[in-house]
Enzyme design. Sequence first.
Site, PDB file in Angstrom:
ATOM      1  CG  ASP A 384      42.166  55.615  63.400  1.00  0.00           C
ATOM      2  OD1 ASP A 384      42.818  55.326  62.384  1.00  0.00           O
ATOM      3  OD2 ASP A 384      42.232  54.977  64.461  1.00  0.00           O
ATOM      4  CG  HIS A 401      44.800  56.760  53.297  1.00  0.00           C
ATOM      5  ND1 HIS A 401      44.468  56.892  54.623  1.00  0.00           N
ATOM      6  CD2 HIS A 401      45.752  55.788  53.247  1.00  0.00           C
ATOM      7  CE1 HIS A 401      45.182  56.047  55.356  1.00  0.00           C
ATOM      8  NE2 HIS A 401      45.964  55.360  54.539  1.00  0.00           N
ATOM      9  CG  LEU A 495      37.167  76.187  58.880  1.00  0.00           C
ATOM     10  CD1 LEU A 495      36.656  75.994  60.312  1.00  0.00           C
ATOM     11  CD2 LEU A 495      36.738  74.998  58.017  1.00  0.00           C
TER      12      LEU A 495
HETATM   13  C1  FPP Z   1      44.166  57.101  59.644  1.00  0.00           C
HETATM   14  O1  FPP Z   1      43.555  55.951  59.130  1.00  0.00           O
HETATM   15  C2  FPP Z   1      44.179  58.139  58.629  1.00  0.00           C
HETATM   16  C3  FPP Z   1      45.318  58.670  58.076  1.00  0.00           C
HETATM   17  C4  FPP Z   1      46.665  58.249  58.492  1.00  0.00           C
HETATM   18  C5  FPP Z   1      45.271  59.676  56.983  1.00  0.00           C
HETATM   19  C6  FPP Z   1      44.129  60.638  56.965  1.00  0.00           C
HETATM   20  C7  FPP Z   1      44.306  61.576  55.809  1.00  0.00           C
HETATM   21  C8  FPP Z   1      43.310  61.982  55.003  1.00  0.00           C
HETATM   22  C9  FPP Z   1      41.902  61.557  55.220  1.00  0.00           C
HETATM   23  C10 FPP Z   1      43.606  62.937  53.893  1.00  0.00           C
HETATM   24  C11 FPP Z   1      43.456  64.320  54.419  1.00  0.00           C
HETATM   25  C12 FPP Z   1      43.479  65.361  53.385  1.00  0.00           C
HETATM   26  C13 FPP Z   1      43.802  66.661  53.652  1.00  0.00           C
HETATM   27  C14 FPP Z   1      43.630  67.675  52.608  1.00  0.00           C
HETATM   28  C15 FPP Z   1      44.283  67.093  54.972  1.00  0.00           C
HETATM   29  P1  FPP Z   1      44.308  54.540  59.195  1.00  0.00           P
HETATM   30  O2  FPP Z   1      44.923  54.262  57.879  1.00  0.00           O
HETATM   31  O3  FPP Z   1      45.233  54.527  60.361  1.00  0.00           O
HETATM   32  O4  FPP Z   1      43.114  53.592  59.395  1.00  0.00           O
HETATM   33  P2  FPP Z   1      43.174  52.172  60.126  1.00  0.00           P
HETATM   34  O5  FPP Z   1      43.282  52.491  61.594  1.00  0.00           O
HETATM   35  O6  FPP Z   1      41.858  51.593  59.737  1.00  0.00           O
HETATM   36  O7  FPP Z   1      44.346  51.430  59.581  1.00  0.00           O
END
Ligand code: FPP
Length: 617
Positions: A384, A401, A495
């Site tokens: 997050d 992201h 893994l």
């Molecule tokens: C939450 O941050 C994060 C996500 C909804 C997406 C996480 C996905 C990735 C990091 C890509 C993963 C890649 C693979 C290969 C699995 P948010 O946008 O809710 O953050 P905020 O709380 O600051 O708004």
Amino acid sequence: MHPARVYRSSGIHDPVLRRGYEECRRATRARGEIEYAVSLLLPPPLRIATWALYGAGVTVDCLADTAQPSDTKDAGRAERLEAWISAFDADLRDGRSTDPVRKALIHTMLTWNLPPGFMHTQFEQLRLDAHGRRFATWEEWRRYNGLVTTPFLLRAASLMMRVAGLSAEPESIASGVPEAAVAWQTAADAILLTDALVDLSEDLADGHVPLPQEALDEAGVRRADLLDRRSTPAFEELVRRLADRARGWLDRTPVPPVLHPAVGIALGAYTDLYRLRLRAAADAPAALLLRRPAVPGGARLRVLLPARTRVALAWTLFPLPVRPCPPPEPAGPPAGPARAEATEARPLTTERRPVVPPAPHPSGARPPRLPAGAVPRHVAIVMDGNGRWATARGLPRPEGHRAGADALVDVVHGALEIGLKYLTVYAFSTENWKRPADELQALMQEVPRQLRRITDDAKPLDVRVRWAGLRSRLPADVIETLVDAEQGTRDRTGLTLTVCLNYGGRAEITAAAAHLAQEAVAGRIDPASVSEHAFARHLHVPELPDVDLLLRTGGDQRTSNFLPWQATYAELLFLDTPWPEVDRRDLWDAIEQYARRTRRYGSVPRIPAQARPAHGA
Ligand code: FPP
């Protein structure tokens, strides 16, 4: 050439396999007369591949379309379809099948080294169809097409390109020629619109109107009239206009710049036959409500006869440049030790690259040395803080992201270094669909891109990928990448990285409960014997062990519907750091903190050093 000779010359001797190809051939001939006619322009090994791909799709479609007396609405169809698809996935994993059609399909996929997710774009269409497809607008119709038909068309085009001795995956076909993606989409639209007109009477019989409501409203055509098979002047005019529109799209069908001449001739014949089909539809619009229009035999032959002569010459002058590589056929009866040897699963990719060790962290940091048994088996992470990290830097949220995905790759390297066996990450929840379109798009691009980086690039890591989540609403190419990654890494032992994408914990538990209930109703299990263990077998990834450590970055302290079943006893750790700033050192720190905690599982401490009273969990 008689089919028996086609099979012989393609090296198909196993009777079950032959029966599978033959069923596919018949299904193609019955439902895809144009595809069948064009398949006859191809040399035997490619011809039978066309039958398997098209015929298997038709076979599954029929399975999903034929309502049984016991079906409640679309549920029975959808269930039969899911059962077939699951069996296909399992068979493909094993490299063998007892079902003739699946056997033929898997044989074709192995022979041509097609990516394991190849059929899934088509299955996605069937899934939507099984639930009764309905489009309000052209926009919706196009979106469906872009999700399903175009990816399938691109895959077929890439197979033809490979036969022509060129290596081209769908994505590079789409990106190699300017605006090629749009052009392919247009070609797919033309084919789908033509088939919507031609198959109208069959769809109406099933209660479906395969045209966007918007088109009917504009033309003043009432849905009820169509379902009652009542032709009106407005309907006839609509058919003529749609046929013109599809013809215009067909005229813009791109021909890849370098093509084997015979493949080019076959493609030309294919589009010419579609033009004839459109003319037949537009010439007798009212009849479309009652039956499929027949293309006049003479016109058909005027396209096919010269094409046959020309392809025969072209195949003689330029033989198939790529040799098909069929899997070995079973040598003996399907029992005993001979079976195990003969049907041993063949790797899906012919050249399996050796895995490489994780790259060290740029700072030179090394993982902490921990006593044996101190490293958790399973760490799960809520990644997050991406959006807030980006906003704080004046960047658009999608940048968060992208940076977050890079952070994950580093954490995966660190997980391998410290010897973690299971890492599960929350990449996208079923609630995340509420986010703005640009953010959704960035995520749907980022996940496949990073997965390829981890599993599939020149230096793949020893990582086995699993996916936990729902298929619905996910773009077909994302599903395909996930399924490909699962299949392509299934032999890796380092893994296990489980990507929770389109995942919701309650939905996972509810689906498991529904499966169990179905099993009980069908008499396959005794409700009294349902144990936690039996229940867990119905979760998305049944073999996922309990989570030992659940980590959340970004400052919030909640678990947000993430792995409620598996994380019941997890140690929780919350970091203020936003996910894009995390790297493997944070994972190692978290593991060290975990190693210092005492886990009790509701009992007394294992090492009651400075014993505190132990009540409950
Ligand atoms: C939450 O941050 C994060 C996500 C909804 C997406 C996480 C996905 C990735 C990091 C890509 C993963 C890649 C693979 C290969 C699995 P948010 O946008 O809710 O953050 P905020 O709380 O600051 O708004």
